[in-house]
Design a protein around this motif. Structure first.
Motif, PDB file in Angstrom:
ATOM      1  N   UNK A  50       0.755  -1.408   0.207  1.00 24.70           N
ATOM      2  CA  UNK A  50       0.022   0.083  -0.062  1.00 24.70           C
ATOM      3  C   UNK A  50       0.782   1.258  -0.086  1.00 24.70           C
ATOM      4  N   UNK A  51       1.928   1.187  -0.260  1.00 26.00           N
ATOM      5  CA  UNK A  51       2.856   2.598  -0.379  1.00 26.00           C
ATOM      6  C   UNK A  51       2.285   3.317  -1.428  1.00 26.00           C
ATOM      7  N   UNK A  52       2.619   4.555  -1.371  1.00 30.73           N
ATOM      8  CA  UNK A  52       2.398   5.527  -2.448  1.00 30.73           C
ATOM      9  C   UNK A  52       3.535   5.653  -3.304  1.00 30.73           C
ATOM     10  N   UNK A  53       3.298   5.325  -4.658  1.00 28.35           N
ATOM     11  CA  UNK A  53       4.344   5.536  -5.557  1.00 28.35           C
ATOM     12  C   UNK A  53       4.187   6.645  -6.533  1.00 28.35           C
ATOM     13  N   UNK A  54       5.315   7.328  -6.829  1.00 31.97           N
ATOM     14  CA  UNK A  54       5.299   8.622  -7.765  1.00 31.97           C
ATOM     15  C   UNK A  54       6.182   8.220  -8.694  1.00 31.97           C
ATOM     16  N   UNK A  55       6.107   8.818  -9.830  1.00 30.04           N
ATOM     17  CA  UNK A  55       7.050   8.857 -11.049  1.00 30.04           C
ATOM     18  C   UNK A  55       7.505  10.073 -11.496  1.00 30.04           C
ATOM     19  N   UNK A  56       8.813  10.273 -11.616  1.00 27.95           N
ATOM     20  CA  UNK A  56       9.181  11.937 -11.961  1.00 27.95           C
ATOM     21  C   UNK A  56      10.039  11.421 -13.497  1.00 27.95           C
ATOM     22  N   UNK A  57       9.781  12.276 -14.522  1.00 24.49           N
ATOM     23  CA  UNK A  57      10.243  11.863 -15.727  1.00 24.49           C
ATOM     24  C   UNK A  57      11.748  12.179 -15.689  1.00 24.49           C
ATOM     25  N   UNK A  58      12.713  11.333 -16.048  1.00 23.08           N
ATOM     26  CA  UNK A  58      14.142  11.576 -16.454  1.00 23.08           C
ATOM     27  C   UNK A  58      14.494  11.472 -17.713  1.00 23.08           C
ATOM     28  N   UNK A  59      15.696  11.600 -18.179  1.00 23.26           N
ATOM     29  CA  UNK A  59      16.409  11.481 -19.349  1.00 23.26           C
ATOM     30  C   UNK A  59      17.510  10.305 -19.173  1.00 23.26           C
ATOM     31  N   UNK A  60      17.464   9.116 -19.534  1.00 23.63           N
ATOM     32  CA  UNK A  60      18.377   8.028 -19.054  1.00 23.63           C
ATOM     33  C   UNK A  60      19.421   8.119 -20.154  1.00 23.63           C
ATOM     34  N   UNK A  61      20.865   8.447 -19.939  1.00 25.48           N
ATOM     35  CA  UNK A  61      21.640   8.164 -20.934  1.00 25.48           C
ATOM     36  C   UNK A  61      22.887   7.386 -20.675  1.00 25.48           C
ATOM     37  N   UNK A  62      22.847   6.575 -21.653  1.00 22.38           N
ATOM     38  CA  UNK A  62      23.876   5.401 -21.919  1.00 22.38           C
ATOM     39  C   UNK A  62      25.366   5.611 -21.272  1.00 22.38           C
ATOM     40  N   UNK A  63      25.828   4.910 -20.625  1.00 19.48           N
ATOM     41  CA  UNK A  63      27.231   5.134 -19.727  1.00 19.48           C
ATOM     42  C   UNK A  63      28.172   5.379 -21.200  1.00 19.48           C
ATOM     43  N   UNK A  64      29.143   6.119 -20.743  1.00 23.11           N
ATOM     44  CA  UNK A  64      30.184   6.446 -21.812  1.00 23.11           C
ATOM     45  C   UNK A  64      31.626   5.955 -21.378  1.00 23.11           C
ATOM     46  N   UNK A  65      31.607   5.418 -20.084  1.00 18.92           N
ATOM     47  CA  UNK A  65      32.777   4.896 -19.688  1.00 18.92           C
ATOM     48  C   UNK A  65      32.857   3.573 -18.885  1.00 18.92           C
ATOM     49  N   UNK A  66      33.558   2.455 -18.943  1.00 22.17           N
ATOM     50  CA  UNK A  66      33.283   1.307 -18.046  1.00 22.17           C
ATOM     51  C   UNK A  66      32.414   0.495 -18.904  1.00 22.17           C
ATOM     52  N   UNK A  67      32.091  -0.830 -18.379  1.00 17.05           N
ATOM     53  CA  UNK A  67      31.343  -1.879 -19.135  1.00 17.05           C
ATOM     54  C   UNK A  67      30.014  -2.282 -18.193  1.00 17.05           C
ATOM     55  N   UNK A  68      29.032  -2.257 -19.110  1.00 20.48           N
ATOM     56  CA  UNK A  68      27.783  -2.519 -18.481  1.00 20.48           C
ATOM     57  C   UNK A  68      27.808  -3.946 -17.804  1.00 20.48           C
ATOM     58  N   UNK A  69      26.848  -4.080 -16.655  1.00 20.12           N
ATOM     59  CA  UNK A  69      26.979  -5.502 -15.843  1.00 20.12           C
ATOM     60  C   UNK A  69      25.690  -6.333 -16.239  1.00 20.12           C
ATOM     61  N   UNK A  70      25.198  -5.925 -17.073  1.00 14.42           N
ATOM     62  CA  UNK A  70      24.005  -6.682 -17.732  1.00 14.42           C
ATOM     63  C   UNK A  70      24.448  -7.988 -18.330  1.00 14.42           C
ATOM     64  N   UNK A  71      23.829  -9.197 -18.223  1.00 10.45           N
ATOM     65  CA  UNK A  71      24.519 -10.366 -18.546  1.00 10.45           C
ATOM     66  C   UNK A  71      23.205 -11.380 -18.829  1.00 10.45           C
ATOM     67  N   UNK A  72      23.304 -12.446 -19.809  1.00 15.84           N
ATOM     68  CA  UNK A  72      22.218 -13.453 -19.834  1.00 15.84           C
ATOM     69  C   UNK A  72      21.548 -13.926 -18.561  1.00 15.84           C
ATOM     70  N   UNK A  73      22.607 -14.174 -17.620  1.00 17.78           N
ATOM     71  CA  UNK A  73      22.262 -14.775 -16.406  1.00 17.78           C
ATOM     72  C   UNK A  73      21.377 -13.635 -15.567  1.00 17.78           C
TER      73      UNK A  73
END
Length: 246
Positions: free
Chosen positions: A194-217
């Protein structure tokens, strides 16, 4: 401003960490920062220690090994709750979440238990993402939202503010999710409690340095857990709308 702790999980983010810390401090100078480092081989933990000695309000939590995003956030949240912070914030170290939007998220937390910096609510967007990555993210988010019947536009978004009291209830009993589905897990728990949830719009920008930690697993864990939660919820009523969006 309330007593705010911004939790930044890191693993091999030595190039990004000083930049994101500088941007956060410029956006919300009064907030405290906690870097949760999973024993990064590239020396991110040492850089975090140096920042903590040079900058007031910067803290470091060292962990023995890489255990996943969810485990890192859970450890950081418990550290902050034990020290009496009123608001606890999730933000990535890679710069994809814009710290400049933190004041807007914190204002929204004045009337919500959970605030999500949303890519998919009106006004939100992504930048510099490959088309395939954006499509995958949209499909994963839609699947989670529909399968779990969640009245939230960006279920998987990881730029968030939690009220301490609500977060304590959400974490009660422990959270097993470690990767991508950690955000879905906490959203589901928040809505069902029953928590109140609000959403604030953002612009998500892909990383420019380093490596994403997303994987198939990581993706497989998310798909498996979301499907299991959906089956368990089939006999229950759909959650009601959770609150306004900003």
């Amino acid at each position: 401003m309330s007593n705010v702790l911004i939790v930044i999980p890191t693993y091999d983010e030595r190039d990004n960490l000083p930049r994101i810390v500088a941007r956060i401090r410029a956006a919300v100078p009064a907030a405290h920062l906690l870097v949760v480092d999973d024993d990064s081989p590239d020396g991110t933990g040492r850089i975090a220690d140096r920042l903590a000695t040079e900058l007031p309000g910067v803290h470091v939590l060292h962990r023995e090994r890489k255990q996943g995003l969810g485990a890192a956030y859970s450890a950081g949240f418990r550290w902050g709750l034990a020290r009496g912070y009123d608001l606890l914030v999730e933000i990535d170290a890679d710069g994809s979440h814009p710290p400049e939007r933190l004041p807007a998220l914190l204002r929204a937390a004045e009337r919500a238990d959970l605030v999500i910096g949303s890519r998919w609510t009106p006004g939100g967007r992504v930048a510099n993402w490959p088309r395939r990555r954006e499509l995958l993210s949209r499909l994963a988010n839609r699947y989670a939202r529909l399968a779990l019947r969640l009245p939230v536009a960006d279920v998987t978004g990881g730029f968030r503010v939690y009220r301490a009291a609500a977060l304590s209830r959400i974490l009660l009993g422990g959270v097993e999710s470690r990767g991508y589905c950690f955000q879905v897990d906490l959203t589901l728990r928040a809505v069902r409690q029953g928590c109140t949830v609000a959403e604030v719009p953002i612009t998500f920008v892909d990383r420019t340095a380093g490596t994403s930690k997303m994987s198939a697993g990581v993706l497989f864990e998310a798909l498996w857990r979301i499907t299991a939660w959906a089956f368990r919820a089939l006999s229950g009523p759909a959650p009601a709308p959770t609150g306004p969006r900003s």
